[in-house]
Scaffold this motif. Structure first.
Motif, PDB file in Angstrom:
ATOM      1  N   GLY A 138       0.802  -1.214   0.000  1.00 40.44           N
ATOM      2  CA  GLY A 138       0.000   0.000   0.000  1.00 40.44           C
ATOM      3  C   GLY A 138       0.833   1.262   0.000  1.00 40.44           C
ATOM      4  O   GLY A 138       2.017   1.252   0.350  1.00 40.44           O
TER       5      GLY A 138
ATOM      6  N   GLU B  21     -11.161   6.396   2.419  1.00 40.68           N
ATOM      7  CA  GLU B  21     -10.520   5.784   1.254  1.00 40.68           C
ATOM      8  C   GLU B  21     -11.555   5.023   0.429  1.00 40.68           C
ATOM      9  O   GLU B  21     -12.244   4.155   0.951  1.00 40.68           O
ATOM     10  CB  GLU B  21      -9.380   4.851   1.718  1.00 40.68           C
TER      11      GLU B  21
ATOM     12  N   GLU C 132      -4.223  -3.032   2.823  1.00 46.29           N
ATOM     13  CA  GLU C 132      -3.028  -2.227   2.585  1.00 46.29           C
ATOM     14  C   GLU C 132      -2.936  -1.131   3.643  1.00 46.29           C
ATOM     15  O   GLU C 132      -3.963  -0.706   4.200  1.00 46.29           O
ATOM     16  CB  GLU C 132      -3.106  -1.574   1.201  1.00 46.29           C
TER      17      GLU C 132
ATOM     18  N   GLN D 275      -2.869   2.412   4.400  1.00 48.92           N
ATOM     19  CA  GLN D 275      -3.367   3.523   3.590  1.00 48.92           C
ATOM     20  C   GLN D 275      -2.860   4.847   4.136  1.00 48.92           C
ATOM     21  O   GLN D 275      -3.001   5.130   5.328  1.00 48.92           O
ATOM     22  CB  GLN D 275      -4.916   3.534   3.607  1.00 48.92           C
TER      23      GLN D 275
ATOM     24  N   THR E  64      -4.295   7.508   3.525  1.00 47.96           N
ATOM     25  CA  THR E  64      -5.534   8.203   3.915  1.00 47.96           C
ATOM     26  C   THR E  64      -5.813   8.017   5.408  1.00 47.96           C
ATOM     27  O   THR E  64      -6.194   8.964   6.098  1.00 47.96           O
ATOM     28  CB  THR E  64      -6.727   7.636   3.112  1.00 47.96           C
TER      29      THR E  64
END
Ligand code: UTP
Length: 274
Positions: free
Chosen positions: A109, A191, A228, A230, A232
């Motif tokens: 990610g 996300e 993953e 992230q 975000t």
């Protein structure tokens, strides 16, 4: 002088949407006409006053290192010919910038890729540029716009653009309040939401300025969507402390991670150059 001296280029993804061309070649080497995406990215960073270019790569990405190196045989071959000018900008970047590389051992990610770059970045604010988001601007590049905002606000800043409802589920979407035209204080981020649950239509694109506390936050961030890590989710932690701005950048973006966006970017540049 810009406070942002380093730019991280996460480039370890597999680029599966472009197979077979990305089987042995990095997606970031795909050309817009005759210049690879990654060079456009490095030029944009250099125009923002950045001198240190830090790459997070992986297996099969060696062409990126070779591109930002001197190629003695080739340069001797074209010396004095009219083709020499084709390499002038690449050579200038190689001379004037510093390039460093590390590997993301597992593709886990974008957040994980950024964390893998910590060793190259250290403890200063830094930029992140995803070369497959190809941006065209009339005045300052997108990273220069973010760097200028950073010097005023000293917090993480993400570039955003409005996307149509059908594309909302492909992006990190922000929620926030507009403090001045185009500048938002981010209160939340999601996300790849379902359009029905999305807090709006402002999507984060591949340009960021991040404060270095992001690394500790990433270390503590569990895998999120698609298992993953992230970016975000890590930014959301900063946003809850009021430490993230979003800037609706001036310019146009082509999503060169998709074949349609890549073709549109090539047509755009070719028709403007021809
Ligand atoms: P993408 O998901 O768009 O790129 O990641 P990808 O995985 O290479 O492409 P597809 O979906 O398989 O076609 C956005 C950016 O983040 C980097 C990618 O290289 C790309 O620049 N990335 C993503 C990493 O470096 N590591 C990761 O684990 C994930």
């Amino acid at each position: 002088m810009s406070a942002i001296r380093k730019c991280l280029f996460p480039a370890a993804g597999y680029g599966t949407r472009f197979l077979p061309v990305t089987k042995a070649m990095p997606k970031e080497m795909l050309p817009i006409v005759n210049k690879p995406l990654i060079q456009y990215g490095v030029e944009e960073a250099a125009r923002a006053g950045i001198t240190d270019m830090a790459f997070v790569t992986g297996r099969g990405k060696r062409a990126l290192e070779d591109h930002f190196d001197i190629s003695y045989e080739l340069e001797r071959e074209i010396a004095g010919s009219e083709r020499e000018s084709l390499l002038a900008e690449t050579r200038r970047l190689v001379r004037e910038c510093h390039f460093s590389y590390t590997r993301q051992l597992e593709v886990r990610g974008l957040g994980h890729a950024i964390l893998s770059g910590e060793t190259l970045i250290g403890d200063k604010p830094f930029a992140v540029l995803l070369a497959d988001d190809f941006c065209v601007t009339e005045d300052a590049g997108v990273l220069a716009q973010l760097a200028e905002l950073y010097s005023e606000h000293n917090c993480s800043i993400v570039a955003v653009e409005e996307v149509p409802p059908a594309e909302i589920s492909s992006y990190g979407i922000i929620d926030g309040e507009e403090r001045s035209p185009g500048l938002y204080r981010v209160t939340d981020m999601v996300e790849k939401p379902d359009p029905a649950d999305a807090p709006g239509n402002l999507a984060v694109i591949g340009r960021y300025v991040l404060t270095p506390d992001i690394f500790d936050i990433l270390r503590r961030t569990p895998p999120g969507r698609n298992s993953e890590i992230q970016i975000t989710d890590a930014l959301k932690t900063q946003a809850r402390k009021g430490r993230v701005l979003a800037w609706r950048f001036r310019g146009r973006r082509f999503d060169c991670g998709s074949i349609a966006g890549f073709m549109a970017a090539n047509n755009f540049v070719w028709s403007n150059e021809a």
